[in-house]
Scaffold this motif. Sequence first.
Motif, PDB file in Angstrom:
ATOM      1  N   GLU A 179       0.924  -1.303   0.026  1.00 61.48           N
ATOM      2  CA  GLU A 179       0.058   0.121   0.087  1.00 61.48           C
ATOM      3  C   GLU A 179       0.756   1.447  -0.089  1.00 61.48           C
ATOM      4  OE1 GLU A 179      -3.486   2.195   2.635  1.00 61.48           O
ATOM      5  OE2 GLU A 179      -2.987   0.256   3.219  1.00 61.48           O
ATOM      6  N   LEU A 180       1.849   1.153   0.830  1.00 62.35           N
ATOM      7  CA  LEU A 180       2.851   2.380   0.809  1.00 62.35           C
ATOM      8  C   LEU A 180       3.556   2.501  -0.459  1.00 62.35           C
ATOM      9  CD1 LEU A 180       4.087   2.163   4.589  1.00 62.35           C
ATOM     10  CD2 LEU A 180       2.310   3.524   3.693  1.00 62.35           C
ATOM     11  N   ALA A 183       1.957   3.979  -3.605  1.00 63.55           N
ATOM     12  CA  ALA A 183       1.573   5.298  -3.552  1.00 63.55           C
ATOM     13  C   ALA A 183       2.830   6.438  -3.888  1.00 63.55           C
ATOM     14  CB  ALA A 183       1.303   5.753  -2.177  1.00 63.55           C
ATOM     15  N   ASN A 212       8.026   9.934   7.596  1.00 62.97           N
ATOM     16  CA  ASN A 212       7.403   8.845   8.348  1.00 62.97           C
ATOM     17  C   ASN A 212       7.140   7.651   7.663  1.00 62.97           C
ATOM     18  OD1 ASN A 212       7.078  11.094  10.471  1.00 62.97           O
ATOM     19  ND2 ASN A 212       5.333  12.057   9.311  1.00 62.97           N
ATOM     20  N   THR A 213       8.062   7.008   7.015  1.00 59.36           N
ATOM     21  CA  THR A 213       7.868   5.899   6.391  1.00 59.36           C
ATOM     22  C   THR A 213       9.018   4.801   6.918  1.00 59.36           C
ATOM     23  OG1 THR A 213       9.490   6.784   4.609  1.00 59.36           O
ATOM     24  CG2 THR A 213       6.963   7.025   4.375  1.00 59.36           C
ATOM     25  N   ASP A 215       8.715   1.992   7.612  1.00 58.72           N
ATOM     26  CA  ASP A 215       8.392   0.774   7.136  1.00 58.72           C
ATOM     27  C   ASP A 215       9.184   0.690   5.530  1.00 58.72           C
ATOM     28  OD1 ASP A 215       7.322  -0.104   9.281  1.00 58.72           O
ATOM     29  OD2 ASP A 215       5.334   0.808   8.852  1.00 58.72           O
ATOM     30  N   LEU A 216       9.516   1.721   4.926  1.00 65.99           N
ATOM     31  CA  LEU A 216       9.954   1.519   3.601  1.00 65.99           C
ATOM     32  C   LEU A 216      11.335   1.695   3.718  1.00 65.99           C
ATOM     33  CD1 LEU A 216       7.687   4.178   1.864  1.00 65.99           C
ATOM     34  CD2 LEU A 216       7.689   1.614   2.016  1.00 65.99           C
TER      35      LEU A 216
END
Length: 321
Positions: A179-180, A183, A212-213, A215-216
């Motif tokens: 999902e991230l 985008a 603020n990522t 998780d990436l």
Amino acid sequence: MIRKLKSELVTSIKNKRLNVFLLFLFSAFIILIFTKLSKDYTSTLNFAIKKVNVPRDKVILNDSSHKLQVTLKTHGFKWLKYYFTEPDISIDFSNEVYKKQNTYVYTKSVSYLNEKKPFRSEVKLLNINPDTLVFRYDTNLVKKVAVNIETDISFFPGFDIVDDYKITPDSVTIIGPEELVNAINVVNTEKIILTEIKSNISIKAKLNLPKNTADLKFSDNDVQFTANVEKFTEGVVTIPIQVINLPQDVSIKYFPKEVKVSYYTSLKNFNSISAKDFKVKCDFNKVDTKQSVLIPELVKLPSNVKHIKLNQKRIEFIILK
């Protein structure tokens, strides 16, 4: 004289007594500290979770609840380590968790954790809370996206770039939750601002990575930005006009029959450019019949020129038959 000697003697004795008192006081303080640190104490600390050996195709979603309250019993010297460095517990996702639906579950007993670092060597683990940790995860997606350069560059008069700007690498790979990752379609650089440039450019350009990522993961944090800069000059050539798509039963007379083309190129390339490298055509199918004019179009030009300009925007004509 005798009184003076007597006074100095009394002062010396008092100073020695004071020094001895301070020495005994310091020694007593040290003994007290060592006595206190030698005793066993029980306390509860928050331990952070350190995730190791997470499968490469999975990403553990950040969760503030991923902490353990650990009650320990040990002597004061061992407690010092926990107060000066943030304690953590490693969880090995290859053998210490199990899958349950879309989560990993960690549940280990006190006796199991007592055998793990950092609880060896005279440190007794009494309790853990909570006794179960649940880690949500998502499947990683790997995607390559283009890097877009943001520039504000001005050159010293008479200088310009040869060819185009180059960036290496021209794309970055993103790994993270589907999902991230989906985008993100392009990654911009921080704006490169340079003034009065008259030599080759080679600098690092930081990428404006999304905030603020956590998780990436990105394959690169910056790119190399380069450009060849040379001294430029203006050239002018005279090019004959060709009229195309003229019907067989139509004959026209047009003026002028040639146009001047000005261009900008580097000094190194100037002598290699000639009129044969250009071609100008007028398409009769695009004629403006109301004003009887043809529009000249530059259909051929060399690759090493820029800022091309036709000195004639309209070609007048008359139909003879």
